[in-house]
Design a protein around this motif. Structure first.
Motif, mmCIF file in Angstrom:
data_model
loop_
_atom_site.group_PDB
_atom_site.id
_atom_site.type_symbol
_atom_site.label_atom_id
_atom_site.label_comp_id
_atom_site.label_asym_id
_atom_site.label_seq_id
_atom_site.Cartn_x
_atom_site.Cartn_y
_atom_site.Cartn_z
ATOM 1 N N ASN A 50 -5.671 -2.060 -4.230
ATOM 2 C CA ASN A 50 -5.198 -3.074 -3.282
ATOM 3 C C ASN A 50 -4.431 -2.466 -2.118
ATOM 4 O OD1 ASN A 50 -6.266 -5.135 -4.833
ATOM 5 N ND2 ASN A 50 -4.379 -5.401 -6.014
ATOM 6 N N VAL A 51 -3.881 -1.271 -2.317
ATOM 7 C CA VAL A 51 -3.074 -0.632 -1.287
ATOM 8 C C VAL A 51 -3.744 0.658 -0.843
ATOM 9 C CG1 VAL A 51 -0.873 0.504 -0.828
ATOM 10 C CG2 VAL A 51 -0.918 -1.644 -2.082
ATOM 11 N N SER A 52 -3.941 0.775 0.446
ATOM 12 C CA SER A 52 -4.535 1.983 1.011
ATOM 13 C C SER A 52 -3.563 3.144 0.909
ATOM 14 C CB SER A 52 -4.909 1.748 2.481
ATOM 15 O OG SER A 52 -5.286 2.959 3.093
ATOM 16 N N THR A 53 -4.066 4.333 0.554
ATOM 17 C CA THR A 53 -3.213 5.520 0.466
ATOM 18 C C THR A 53 -3.448 6.469 1.625
ATOM 19 O OG1 THR A 53 -4.859 6.574 -0.985
ATOM 20 C CG2 THR A 53 -3.035 5.415 -2.047
ATOM 21 N N VAL A 54 -4.154 5.993 2.657
ATOM 22 C CA VAL A 54 -4.299 6.822 3.858
ATOM 23 C C VAL A 54 -2.923 7.173 4.395
ATOM 24 C CG1 VAL A 54 -5.184 6.875 6.219
ATOM 25 C CG2 VAL A 54 -6.544 5.823 4.397
ATOM 26 N N LYS A 55 -2.060 6.159 4.458
ATOM 27 C CA LYS A 55 -0.638 6.385 4.688
ATOM 28 C C LYS A 55 0.069 5.928 3.419
ATOM 29 C CE LYS A 55 -0.589 6.001 9.722
ATOM 30 N NZ LYS A 55 0.042 5.329 10.895
ATOM 31 N N VAL A 64 -2.638 -7.796 0.287
ATOM 32 C CA VAL A 64 -1.275 -7.327 0.504
ATOM 33 C C VAL A 64 -0.543 -7.362 -0.821
ATOM 34 C CG1 VAL A 64 -1.103 -7.901 2.941
ATOM 35 C CG2 VAL A 64 -0.636 -9.648 1.251
ATOM 36 N N MET A 65 0.476 -6.527 -0.929
ATOM 37 C CA MET A 65 1.148 -6.337 -2.207
ATOM 38 C C MET A 65 1.946 -7.570 -2.605
ATOM 39 S SD MET A 65 3.860 -3.414 -3.353
ATOM 40 C CE MET A 65 4.901 -3.660 -4.807
ATOM 41 N N LEU A 66 1.758 -7.972 -3.847
ATOM 42 C CA LEU A 66 2.497 -9.084 -4.428
ATOM 43 C C LEU A 66 3.716 -8.540 -5.161
ATOM 44 C CD1 LEU A 66 2.298 -12.195 -4.898
ATOM 45 C CD2 LEU A 66 1.201 -11.653 -7.076
ATOM 46 N N MET A 67 4.871 -9.138 -4.899
ATOM 47 C CA MET A 67 6.132 -8.682 -5.491
ATOM 48 C C MET A 67 6.467 -9.555 -6.692
ATOM 49 S SD MET A 67 8.599 -6.438 -4.755
ATOM 50 C CE MET A 67 10.317 -6.145 -5.187
ATOM 51 N N ASN A 68 6.521 -8.950 -7.875
ATOM 52 C CA ASN A 68 6.884 -9.679 -9.079
ATOM 53 C C ASN A 68 8.391 -9.890 -9.173
ATOM 54 O OD1 ASN A 68 4.297 -10.043 -10.070
ATOM 55 N ND2 ASN A 68 4.324 -8.169 -11.292
ATOM 56 N N GLU A 69 8.765 -10.932 -9.897
ATOM 57 C CA GLU A 69 10.165 -11.234 -10.146
ATOM 58 C C GLU A 69 10.719 -10.322 -11.253
ATOM 59 O OE1 GLU A 69 12.259 -13.838 -8.583
ATOM 60 O OE2 GLU A 69 10.659 -13.204 -7.225
ATOM 61 N N PRO A 70 12.037 -10.233 -11.379
ATOM 62 C CA PRO A 70 12.618 -9.420 -12.454
ATOM 63 C C PRO A 70 12.205 -9.921 -13.834
ATOM 64 C CG PRO A 70 14.280 -9.973 -10.809
ATOM 65 C CD PRO A 70 13.070 -10.794 -10.489
ATOM 66 N N GLY A 71 12.095 -8.994 -14.769
ATOM 67 C CA GLY A 71 11.860 -9.349 -16.160
ATOM 68 C C GLY A 71 13.154 -9.809 -16.818
#
Length: 679
Positions: free
Chosen positions: A205-210, A661-668
């Motif tokens: 899901n995330v490009s590693t070019v940068k 785009v990156m999805l941000m999970n909530e704290p466990g």
């Protein structure tokens, strides 16, 4: 006896028609106002106000960016569509990527109570489009008193805070300070910030070019280090005159934002506030108030800690300053309470790009080119009391000028006449109905008009900087109708309200375009919510709330086909059970739940999110008279879930247009404890 106290308190929140005192709270509010009490005492888990509001109010959703400094959505609206003031001052974030939203510049340990006014029913403040959040901080007292808080939680969370207040009959002082730090939190799958980024890289899901991953030497960095200081002086000059002075400083260092490509090197803000009031000057001046304030924010963010910045890192450094003044006068005339006033504000916003701390060449340096937004407004409102019926009427005329130091960017002028009419009918001592219609507006900000992205190298080797902002945007107009009712029963309270909002020239982000990505579109948002309390026994009582919204654009954005509005959270439900074991032990269990995201703006980066239900537990024990110990567990079952979606008006990983785009999970599962000593 306890049962009566609980019910009286709940009713005072729901059925206030005159000034109501709730401990230190003294607020006159319309029927649709929600008051969240005693934030200073209740929300000791962390300093993040957005998270505290999300847990306490069904109408508020969270925009998760980091372990702290998160943002809020109210009725499907955020950013400049929601007006936020802190003791009447307006604080604007410097970051165009909302790393430092207004609610992040005040911490929970400094807050007394919060008013949430939904709808366009405020003519005293600039830019109240769809909601108004008024934050009131703690006030000094005559008697010498104070408290000391020591907190510890999962992921090595540590907090220390104190407040001291006291004075004489004429002069009262308050000092408050805190320090707080935490390691990177882990989601329910055990992934910290580094792990969440790696999950997205492994999934493609995330490009590693940068490469956005943290460098090895920074992978164990704390998530943030935050300090705050507040000082207040209240001086009763005479029996009818009062002067209030205050200063608040917030200092945040190394705040990590894993779902963005940059982290905040620091985020500093200063709030200066002066208020003067004089009462009973004559027939036409029951109370005269003058306020003068200045707020400043400095925010450099950088790729310095990421793999992409190992050899050469980029820094985007921004500053913003808001200066404001307000003069208002109120008086009674028969059954009318009339308030008139003038409101002035000037915001400056400036930003530029650096490579390895060296400014880029002049033609590529500026992101926001020293932009001024100057507003002057005149307002009048009238509260007419007619037996069981109360009618509130307000008008405001705004004249706004937005200018850039860049001669190539056009200036913009906006003028609007806004207002509302709001009626409340008290059918009997336990029932009232209310309805209102209003028009409000907000102007585009400097990012939406003029923002220039960081330079990019094209395939042919040329370097370009795209204009993300759209300089000819219209201001957004909200026409809204609200209706609702409140009811008190013998052992319960119930409140229901619904709204329908027509938005002309809503400012939307168009991810399909290479430049000038903001555009105006007409849209509608509607929804309803209900809340209440139920007193089961002298020791057991419940509070609950539910909200639902839906939104549609009238037409798709240019080059797109979808019409779903962005950032419209699905149905959300809050339920809490409170049990007083005895006079010294209080227990609380709360459930925060949400439906899945099935209607979302896919073409502009949003994605389907699963439903969730999270259980939080808390116990508070008072002992030895002056000590209070709190032990809590959030997300008891360690669930992996996400609250905030991925609308591309925020730059989230990656930045390539054809990628997710990156999805941000909530704290466990989060376990915390706090020891408070009061004197």
């Amino acid at each position: 006896m306890k049962k009566t106290i609980y019910l009286s308190f709940a009713c005072s929140l729901l059925l206030q028609a005159a000034p109501v005192e709730l401990g230190t709270i003294d607020v006159e509010a319309k029927a649709d106002t929600e008051v969240i009490k005693d934030v200073h005492g209740e929300d000791i888990k962390s300093a993040d106000l957005a998270e505290a509001l999300f847990k306490q109010s069904p109408s508020i959703s969270l925009v998760r960016r980091s372990g702290i400094a998160n943002d809020v959505i109210v009725r499907g609206q955020k950013k400049d569509n929601v007006n936020v003031t802190i003791d009447g001052t307006k604080v604007c974030g410097a970051c165009p990527n909302r790393m430092d939203p207004p609610v992040s510049h005040v911490l929970t340990n400094n807050i007394d109570y919060i008013e949430i006014n939904e709808g366009p029913y405020n003519v005293e403040d600039f830019g109240v489009l769809s909601a108004d959040v008024k934050i009131h901080t703690i006030k000094p007292t005559k008697e010498w008193s104070g408290d000391l808080n020591l907190g510890y939680g999962s992921w090595n969370y540590k907090k220390a805070a104190f407040s001291l207040s006291g004075g004489t009959d004429t002069v009262k002082l308050l000092l408050s300070a805190s320090t707080e730090t935490s390691e990177q939190y882990e989601d329910g799958d055990g992934n910290d910030f580094v792990g969440q980024i790696q999950r997205e890289i492994d999934a493609g899901n995330v490009s590693t070019v940068k490469n956005p991953q943290y460098q090895d030497k920074y992978k164990d960095m704390d998530a943030y280090d935050k300090k705050t200081f507040m000082a207040k002086l209240f001086w009763d000059i005479s029996d009818n005159q009062e002067l209030r002075l205050s200063y608040t400083a917030n200092r945040s260092d190394d705040v990590l934002y894993p779902s963005s490509k940059m982290d905040a090197i620091y985020d500093d803000s200063d709030i200066y506030n002066l208020e003067y009031s004089v009462k009973n000057l004559g027939t036409y001046s029951k109370e005269l108030n003058f306020q003068l304030y200045q707020t400043e924010v400095e925010h450099p963010m950088s790729t310095k800690y990421r793999e992409m910045g190992a050899m050469m890192y980029m820094t985007h450094a921004l500053t913003t300053k808001m200066q404001g003044a307000k003069l208002k006068n109120s008086f009674d005339l028969g059954n009318h309470t009339i308030t008139t006033g003038v409101d002035y504000s000037l915001r400056n916003w400036d930003g530029g790009y650096y490579k390895n701390d060296v400014p880029l060449a002049e033609r590529f340096f500026h992101s926001i080119y020293d932009v001024d937004t100057k507003n002057i407004a005149f307002f009048i409102k009238d509260k007419i009391t007619m037996d069981k019926f109360v009618l509130d009427i307000g008008l405001r005329y705004d004249d706004t000028e937005i200018t850039s130091e860049n001669a190539m960017q056009q200036d913009n002028d906006y003028s609007e006449l806004n207002g509302y009419i709001y009626g409340t009918y008290h059918a009997d001592a336990s029932t009232k109905y209310f309805a209102g219609f209003g028009k409000s507006s907000r102007v585009p900000d400097a990012k939406e008009l003029y923002w220039i992205g960081s330079p990019m190298t094209m395939p042919d080797g040329s370097v370009v900087a795209m204009s993300i902002g759209t300089p000819n945007l219209e201001d957004t107009i909200n026409y809204e109708f609200d209706i609702g009712m409140e009811k008190q029963f013998e052992d319960a309270t119930f409140k229901f309200k619904a709204f329908y909002s027509i938005l002309d020239n809503f400012i939307a982000y168009n991810a399909s375009k290479r430049m000038n990505k903001y555009e105006n579109v007409d849209a509608t948002i509607y929804g309803f919510e209900f809340s209440g309390t139920y007193i089961a026994t002298d020791s057991l009582y419940f509070d609950y709330g539910m909200s639902y919204q839906r939104g549609k654009k009238d037409d798709p954005l240019e080059g797109q086909t979808g019409t779903n509005m962005p950032e419209i959270p699905p149905m959300k439900f809050n339920l809490a059970a409170n049990y007083d074991w005895d006079e010294t032990l209080a227990l609380r269990a709360e459930l925060v739940a949400s439906d899945s995201w099935t209607d979302y703006d896919e073409e502009n980066g949003e994605q389907e999110l699963d439903s969730y239900a999270v259980l939080n537990l808390k116990a508070t024990k008072t002992f030895a008279k002056n000590f209070e110990f709190t032990l809590g567990v959030d997300n008891v079952f360690d669930k992996t879930y996400a609250v905030s979606n991925t609308y591309k008006d925020l730059i989230l990983l990656p930045t390539t247009a054809d990628s997710n785009v990156m999805l941000m999970n909530e704290p466990g599962r989060y376990i915390y404890a706090n020891l408070k000593y009061s004197f």
